[in-house]
Design a protein around this motif. Structure first.
Motif, PDB file in Angstrom:
ATOM      1  N   GLU A  18       3.210  41.911  -3.893  1.00 42.97           N
ATOM      2  CA  GLU A  18       3.869  43.342  -3.789  1.00 42.97           C
ATOM      3  C   GLU A  18       5.188  43.414  -2.726  1.00 42.97           C
ATOM      4  O   GLU A  18       6.053  43.805  -3.105  1.00 42.97           O
ATOM      5  CB  GLU A  18       2.921  44.445  -3.719  1.00 42.97           C
ATOM      6  N   THR A  19       5.019  42.734  -1.730  1.00 44.94           N
ATOM      7  CA  THR A  19       5.656  42.594  -0.603  1.00 44.94           C
ATOM      8  C   THR A  19       6.916  41.946  -0.893  1.00 44.94           C
ATOM      9  O   THR A  19       7.979  42.278  -0.837  1.00 44.94           O
ATOM     10  CB  THR A  19       5.030  42.282   0.512  1.00 44.94           C
ATOM     11  N   ALA A  20       6.647  40.849  -1.569  1.00 44.45           N
ATOM     12  CA  ALA A  20       7.664  40.193  -2.196  1.00 44.45           C
ATOM     13  C   ALA A  20       8.726  40.778  -2.825  1.00 44.45           C
ATOM     14  O   ALA A  20      10.038  40.482  -2.785  1.00 44.45           O
ATOM     15  CB  ALA A  20       7.111  38.895  -2.759  1.00 44.45           C
ATOM     16  N   VAL A  21       8.225  41.358  -4.148  1.00 46.89           N
ATOM     17  CA  VAL A  21       9.083  42.033  -4.967  1.00 46.89           C
ATOM     18  C   VAL A  21       9.698  43.254  -4.420  1.00 46.89           C
ATOM     19  O   VAL A  21      10.888  43.413  -4.597  1.00 46.89           O
ATOM     20  CB  VAL A  21       7.981  42.497  -6.024  1.00 46.89           C
ATOM     21  N   ALA A  22       9.110  44.062  -3.402  1.00 52.92           N
ATOM     22  CA  ALA A  22       9.457  45.240  -2.650  1.00 52.92           C
ATOM     23  C   ALA A  22      10.673  44.851  -1.774  1.00 52.92           C
ATOM     24  O   ALA A  22      11.764  45.644  -1.513  1.00 52.92           O
ATOM     25  CB  ALA A  22       8.315  45.912  -2.084  1.00 52.92           C
ATOM     26  N   ASN A  23      10.690  43.574  -1.388  1.00 48.14           N
ATOM     27  CA  ASN A  23      11.769  43.022  -0.471  1.00 48.14           C
ATOM     28  C   ASN A  23      12.746  42.395  -1.004  1.00 48.14           C
ATOM     29  O   ASN A  23      13.165  41.523   0.031  1.00 48.14           O
ATOM     30  CB  ASN A  23      11.005  42.715   0.790  1.00 48.14           C
ATOM     31  N   GLU A  24      12.818  42.162  -2.158  1.00 46.27           N
ATOM     32  CA  GLU A  24      13.765  41.179  -2.830  1.00 46.27           C
ATOM     33  C   GLU A  24      14.980  41.428  -2.102  1.00 46.27           C
ATOM     34  O   GLU A  24      15.757  40.202  -1.755  1.00 46.27           O
ATOM     35  CB  GLU A  24      13.903  41.659  -4.191  1.00 46.27           C
ATOM     36  N   ARG A  25      15.643  42.470  -2.197  1.00 47.24           N
ATOM     37  CA  ARG A  25      17.020  42.509  -1.756  1.00 47.24           C
ATOM     38  C   ARG A  25      17.104  42.131  -0.168  1.00 47.24           C
ATOM     39  O   ARG A  25      18.031  41.365   0.454  1.00 47.24           O
ATOM     40  CB  ARG A  25      17.700  43.987  -1.867  1.00 47.24           C
TER      41      ARG A  25
END
Length: 216
Positions: A18-25
């Protein structure tokens, strides 16, 4: 959930995903300073796939769960990140084996195995300005904390702070691996995106665990 307990593999992997997806940018912007800027995108796409198939992943034991997760990540994360992250999960899972509950000592062994896998696959080491410059200090800190008798929650909270400090310390290092290595001394002007990603993930795991512990 007691203070001496350790977060289960599912909680850790789900939080990382979830952290990887939320911090993509954010991760992508960091990587774009001297790299090719694809770290955020690559991690997000791979971990999105993991989340999509979450309920179908074999949970026979922690080791099986981690190995299955690693295979999904390796097959879906692009660039150089996929093999490294996939290898880390596979090595950690192989070390966990059929353990039902993970002790501090086991977690450290799993992390050491993941680190060895990353070093071998990426032909890198501490000081090369990679995610290892955050992952290794984090593991060292956890080992010291557990050896001193610290509970899981305390050890992880301390390790999260150490990981952040180590990630920030990559500012000033010269990159020796990856696309950033081609920029030479110019790579000193930014932190390593992979190391920061590890720091953000560890911080989030610590925060999530504390929140769940407070409400359980």
């Amino acid at each position: 959930m007691s203070g001496n307990a350790l977060p289960g593999a599912e909680l850790v992997v789900r939080t990382i995903a979830e952290t990887a997806v939320a911090n993509e940018r954010y991760f992508g912007d960091l990587d774009a300073v001297v790299g090719d800027g694809d770290l955020g995108y690559s991690l997000a796409r791979g971990f999105e796939k993991l989340i999509e198939g979450w309920d179908e992943i074999d949970r026979s034991d922690a080791g099986t769960f981690l190995k299955r997760s690693g295979m999904i990540i390796a097959s879906r994360v692009g660039g150089t990140s996929g093999p490294l992250w996939g290898t880390a999960f596979l090595r950690a899972g192989a070390t966990a084996g059929a353990a039902a509950d993970l002790t501090g000592e086991q977690v450290v062994k799993m992390l050491r195995a993941a680190i060895d896998g990353i070093k071998a696959r990426g032909r890198s080491d501490v000081g090369d300005k990679t995610l290892l410059d955050a992952l290794v200090p984090m593991t060292d800190c956890l080992e010291k904390q557990f050896a001193a008798g610290a509970g899981g929650e305390e050890a992880l909270r301390t390790a999260a702070a150490v990981t952040r400090e180590a990630a920030e310390a990559t500012l000033g290092m010269v990159a020796k691996r990856g696309r950033a290595a081609y920029t030479g001394d110019r790579s000193r002007d930014s932190v390593d995106a992979g190391a920061v990603a590890v720091a953000v993930m560890v911080e989030r795991i610590s925060e999530t665990w504390q929140t769940r512990g407070a409400t359980s």
